[in-house]
Design a protein around this motif. Sequence first.
Motif, PDB file in Angstrom:
ATOM      1  N   ALA A  49       2.953  20.650 -53.268  1.00 20.71           N
ATOM      2  CA  ALA A  49       3.185  21.448 -52.055  1.00 20.71           C
ATOM      3  C   ALA A  49       3.295  20.534 -50.839  1.00 20.71           C
ATOM      4  O   ALA A  49       4.121  20.757 -49.956  1.00 20.71           O
ATOM      5  CB  ALA A  49       2.056  22.461 -51.866  1.00 20.71           C
ATOM      6  N   GLU A  50       2.478  19.494 -50.798  1.00 24.00           N
ATOM      7  CA  GLU A  50       2.538  18.541 -49.683  1.00 24.00           C
ATOM      8  C   GLU A  50       3.878  17.817 -49.693  1.00 24.00           C
ATOM      9  O   GLU A  50       4.495  17.623 -48.652  1.00 24.00           O
ATOM     10  CB  GLU A  50       1.380  17.537 -49.774  1.00 24.00           C
ATOM     11  N   PHE A  55       9.344  17.232 -47.449  1.00 21.04           N
ATOM     12  CA  PHE A  55      10.784  17.326 -47.677  1.00 21.04           C
ATOM     13  C   PHE A  55      11.408  18.327 -46.715  1.00 21.04           C
ATOM     14  O   PHE A  55      12.438  18.061 -46.101  1.00 21.04           O
ATOM     15  CB  PHE A  55      11.068  17.723 -49.128  1.00 21.04           C
ATOM     16  N   VAL A  56      10.768  19.484 -46.574  1.00 23.06           N
ATOM     17  CA  VAL A  56      11.285  20.515 -45.665  1.00 23.06           C
ATOM     18  C   VAL A  56      11.298  20.000 -44.231  1.00 23.06           C
ATOM     19  O   VAL A  56      12.271  20.217 -43.492  1.00 23.06           O
ATOM     20  CB  VAL A  56      10.456  21.822 -45.787  1.00 23.06           C
ATOM     21  N   GLN A  58      11.606  16.947 -43.281  1.00 25.69           N
ATOM     22  CA  GLN A  58      12.699  15.974 -43.185  1.00 25.69           C
ATOM     23  C   GLN A  58      14.042  16.695 -43.060  1.00 25.69           C
ATOM     24  O   GLN A  58      14.887  16.311 -42.251  1.00 25.69           O
ATOM     25  CB  GLN A  58      12.699  15.055 -44.397  1.00 25.69           C
ATOM     26  N   VAL A  59      14.239  17.749 -43.824  1.00 26.05           N
ATOM     27  CA  VAL A  59      15.483  18.525 -43.737  1.00 26.05           C
ATOM     28  C   VAL A  59      15.623  19.129 -42.351  1.00 26.05           C
ATOM     29  O   VAL A  59      16.703  19.094 -41.747  1.00 26.05           O
ATOM     30  CB  VAL A  59      15.520  19.624 -44.828  1.00 26.05           C
ATOM     31  N   ILE A  60      14.530  19.679 -41.817  1.00 23.92           N
ATOM     32  CA  ILE A  60      14.564  20.272 -40.476  1.00 23.92           C
ATOM     33  C   ILE A  60      14.936  19.228 -39.442  1.00 23.92           C
ATOM     34  O   ILE A  60      15.762  19.486 -38.553  1.00 23.92           O
ATOM     35  CB  ILE A  60      13.214  20.940 -40.141  1.00 23.92           C
ATOM     36  N   GLN A  61      14.356  18.050 -39.540  1.00 28.84           N
ATOM     37  CA  GLN A  61      14.680  16.987 -38.585  1.00 28.84           C
ATOM     38  C   GLN A  61      16.156  16.610 -38.671  1.00 28.84           C
ATOM     39  O   GLN A  61      16.816  16.403 -37.653  1.00 28.84           O
ATOM     40  CB  GLN A  61      13.797  15.763 -38.827  1.00 28.84           C
TER      41      GLN A  61
END
Length: 95
Positions: A49-50, A55-56, A58-61
């Motif tokens: 989960a961490e 990852f999420v 990083q995708v948002i950035q």
Amino acid sequence: MSREDPQLKIRLPLELKEKITESAAEYGRSINSEVVTRLEESFEKDDAAEFDKEFVLQVIQNQQATIQDLTDQIKHFKMSFDILTKELQEKKNRI
């Protein structure tokens, strides 16, 4: 696991103990092995989960950077459009 591993005495609700006992029998493990296996799996899930969270983020950035690039392009296109509109208006006024 060996008998030299540290021991931990815990209290838990009877219903939970029964679930652990049933699960241990179902998987052919001792109650101790069942508890250890389930605890290890819970930590593995936490780790996964961490990783997913990182990852999420990083995708948002990356998406934020893309949005900023597109916003800059729109501003540039608007400036170009405004200049062309002004030039066209000036040509119309000369006619």
